[in-house]
Design a protein around this motif. Structure first.
Motif, PDB file in Angstrom:
ATOM      1  N   MET A   1       0.653  -1.073   0.134  1.00 46.34           N
ATOM      2  CA  MET A   1       0.047   0.020  -0.025  1.00 46.34           C
ATOM      3  C   MET A   1       0.691   1.095   0.009  1.00 46.34           C
ATOM      4  N   TYR A   2       1.836   1.242   0.843  1.00 49.57           N
ATOM      5  CA  TYR A   2       2.790   2.325   0.757  1.00 49.57           C
ATOM      6  C   TYR A   2       3.293   2.891  -0.540  1.00 49.57           C
ATOM      7  N   ALA A   3       4.055   1.884  -1.462  1.00 47.25           N
ATOM      8  CA  ALA A   3       4.241   2.308  -2.665  1.00 47.25           C
ATOM      9  C   ALA A   3       3.191   2.829  -3.658  1.00 47.25           C
ATOM     10  N   GLU A   4       1.845   2.225  -3.468  1.00 44.32           N
ATOM     11  CA  GLU A   4       0.934   2.969  -4.272  1.00 44.32           C
ATOM     12  C   GLU A   4       0.411   4.277  -3.677  1.00 44.32           C
ATOM     13  N   LEU A   5       0.466   4.490  -2.557  1.00 42.49           N
ATOM     14  CA  LEU A   5       0.258   5.891  -1.999  1.00 42.49           C
ATOM     15  C   LEU A   5       1.324   6.805  -2.322  1.00 42.49           C
ATOM     16  N   ARG A   6       2.405   6.631  -2.535  1.00 37.73           N
ATOM     17  CA  ARG A   6       3.646   7.196  -2.930  1.00 37.73           C
ATOM     18  C   ARG A   6       3.399   7.535  -4.477  1.00 37.73           C
ATOM     19  N   LYS A   7       2.853   6.888  -5.375  1.00 36.08           N
ATOM     20  CA  LYS A   7       2.686   6.942  -6.803  1.00 36.08           C
ATOM     21  C   LYS A   7       1.591   8.147  -6.891  1.00 36.08           C
ATOM     22  N   MET A   8       0.420   7.889  -5.970  1.00 39.82           N
ATOM     23  CA  MET A   8      -0.502   9.149  -6.015  1.00 39.82           C
ATOM     24  C   MET A   8      -0.203  10.276  -5.652  1.00 39.82           C
ATOM     25  N   GLU A   9       0.716  10.257  -4.495  1.00 38.55           N
ATOM     26  CA  GLU A   9       1.413  11.565  -4.267  1.00 38.55           C
ATOM     27  C   GLU A   9       2.051  12.238  -4.991  1.00 38.55           C
ATOM     28  N   ASN A  10       2.789  11.651  -5.930  1.00 41.65           N
ATOM     29  CA  ASN A  10       3.536  11.899  -6.932  1.00 41.65           C
ATOM     30  C   ASN A  10       2.718  12.621  -8.176  1.00 41.65           C
ATOM     31  N   ARG A  11       1.600  12.043  -8.219  1.00 38.51           N
ATOM     32  CA  ARG A  11       0.635  12.513  -9.187  1.00 38.51           C
ATOM     33  C   ARG A  11      -0.003  13.672  -8.920  1.00 38.51           C
ATOM     34  N   HIS A  12      -0.572  13.669  -7.418  1.00 36.35           N
ATOM     35  CA  HIS A  12      -1.039  14.998  -6.815  1.00 36.35           C
ATOM     36  C   HIS A  12      -0.102  16.141  -6.683  1.00 36.35           C
ATOM     37  N   ILE A  13       1.181  15.732  -6.590  1.00 34.37           N
ATOM     38  CA  ILE A  13       2.246  16.981  -6.697  1.00 34.37           C
ATOM     39  C   ILE A  13       2.182  17.804  -8.255  1.00 34.37           C
ATOM     40  N   VAL A  14       2.074  16.739  -9.264  1.00 34.50           N
ATOM     41  CA  VAL A  14       2.037  16.994 -10.584  1.00 34.50           C
ATOM     42  C   VAL A  14       0.785  18.075 -10.794  1.00 34.50           C
ATOM     43  N   LEU A  15      -0.316  17.390 -10.305  1.00 31.80           N
ATOM     44  CA  LEU A  15      -1.439  18.238 -10.785  1.00 31.80           C
ATOM     45  C   LEU A  15      -1.309  19.609  -9.839  1.00 31.80           C
ATOM     46  N   TRP A  16      -0.789  19.626  -8.592  1.00 27.33           N
ATOM     47  CA  TRP A  16      -0.796  20.835  -7.959  1.00 27.33           C
ATOM     48  C   TRP A  16      -0.013  21.760  -8.773  1.00 27.33           C
ATOM     49  N   LEU A  17       1.034  21.588  -9.247  1.00 28.47           N
ATOM     50  CA  LEU A  17       1.995  22.141  -9.982  1.00 28.47           C
ATOM     51  C   LEU A  17       1.319  22.810 -11.204  1.00 28.47           C
ATOM     52  N   ILE A  18       0.560  21.954 -12.061  1.00 26.25           N
ATOM     53  CA  ILE A  18      -0.175  22.505 -13.273  1.00 26.25           C
ATOM     54  C   ILE A  18      -1.112  23.445 -12.732  1.00 26.25           C
ATOM     55  N   LYS A  19      -1.985  23.200 -11.578  1.00 22.91           N
ATOM     56  CA  LYS A  19      -2.819  24.095 -10.921  1.00 22.91           C
ATOM     57  C   LYS A  19      -2.171  25.612 -10.673  1.00 22.91           C
ATOM     58  N   ASP A  20      -1.137  25.675  -9.820  1.00 23.67           N
ATOM     59  CA  ASP A  20      -0.229  26.610  -9.722  1.00 23.67           C
ATOM     60  C   ASP A  20       0.168  27.642 -10.879  1.00 23.67           C
ATOM     61  N   VAL A  21       0.539  26.552 -11.862  1.00 20.76           N
ATOM     62  CA  VAL A  21       1.452  27.358 -13.062  1.00 20.76           C
ATOM     63  C   VAL A  21       0.144  28.167 -13.600  1.00 20.76           C
ATOM     64  N   CYS A  22      -0.976  27.579 -13.840  1.00 17.03           N
ATOM     65  CA  CYS A  22      -2.194  28.062 -14.730  1.00 17.03           C
ATOM     66  C   CYS A  22      -2.726  29.384 -13.542  1.00 17.03           C
ATOM     67  N   TRP A  23      -2.685  29.310 -12.395  1.00 21.15           N
ATOM     68  CA  TRP A  23      -2.811  30.447 -11.355  1.00 21.15           C
ATOM     69  C   TRP A  23      -1.974  31.557 -12.031  1.00 21.15           C
ATOM     70  N   HIS A  24      -0.595  31.116 -12.039  1.00 21.22           N
ATOM     71  CA  HIS A  24       0.380  32.163 -12.006  1.00 21.22           C
ATOM     72  C   HIS A  24       0.388  32.646 -13.660  1.00 21.22           C
ATOM     73  N   LEU A  25       0.022  31.971 -14.457  1.00 21.50           N
ATOM     74  CA  LEU A  25      -0.292  32.734 -15.901  1.00 21.50           C
ATOM     75  C   LEU A  25      -1.453  33.194 -16.003  1.00 21.50           C
ATOM     76  N   GLU A  26      -2.391  33.157 -15.040  1.00 14.81           N
ATOM     77  CA  GLU A  26      -3.707  33.679 -15.025  1.00 14.81           C
ATOM     78  C   GLU A  26      -4.677  33.125 -16.111  1.00 14.81           C
ATOM     79  N   TRP A  27      -4.623  31.921 -16.188  1.00 14.71           N
ATOM     80  CA  TRP A  27      -5.498  31.047 -16.792  1.00 14.71           C
ATOM     81  C   TRP A  27      -6.482  30.535 -16.231  1.00 14.71           C
ATOM     82  N   PRO A  28      -7.613  31.460 -15.779  1.00 15.43           N
ATOM     83  CA  PRO A  28      -8.509  30.990 -14.685  1.00 15.43           C
ATOM     84  C   PRO A  28      -9.338  29.657 -15.206  1.00 15.43           C
ATOM     85  N   GLY A  29      -9.804  29.467 -16.371  1.00 13.76           N
ATOM     86  CA  GLY A  29     -10.362  28.085 -16.503  1.00 13.76           C
ATOM     87  C   GLY A  29      -9.533  26.935 -16.294  1.00 13.76           C
TER      88      GLY A  29
END
Length: 116
Positions: A1-29
């Motif tokens: 279970m630990y390895a599976e959660l780590r993979k999900m956490e890595n995906r979560h970080i990528v999604l979070w970075l995409i969200k923040d980049v879109c915020w920074h670039l002022e792409w609200p949609g």
């Protein structure tokens, strides 16, 4: 279970970075669209880690942080100024969760479990 959660956490970080980049670039949609899967994955990770004495507290704090971050982002991008107070509340809740963990939970855990 630990390895599976780590993979999900890595995906979560990528999604979070995409969200923040879109915020920074002022792409609200795109920022709005990227926020929801980020929050859902963080919530799922928190649910899945609920049996782990250390992980559950940190993942709950991450969820609060993400809720605060989203409220701040929506306030900034969409002019929804009424979300500033909820952002502050969620940031404070995340810190309170970690303070509670470090003051009351961690001291009671065996040394081999309380690594964080």
């Amino acid at each position: 279970m630990y390895a599976e959660l780590r993979k999900m956490e890595n995906r979560h970080i990528v999604l979070w970075l995409i969200k923040d980049v879109c915020w920074h670039l002022e792409w609200p949609g795109l920022a709005f669209a990227a926020y929801w899967p980020t929050l859902l994955l963080a919530t799922y990770i928190t649910y899945r880690s609920r049996q782990e004495p250390v992980e559950r507290w940190f993942n709950a704090a991450v969820c609060c942080w993400l809720l605060a971050n989203g409220a701040w982002m929506f306030s900034d991008l969409f002019g929804w100024k009424m979300l500033i107070l909820p952002a502050r509340v969620f940031f404070t809740a995340g810190l309170a969760i970690l303070a509670f963990y470090y003051l009351f939970i961690r001291p009671k855990l065996p040394a081999d479990i309380s690594r964080a």
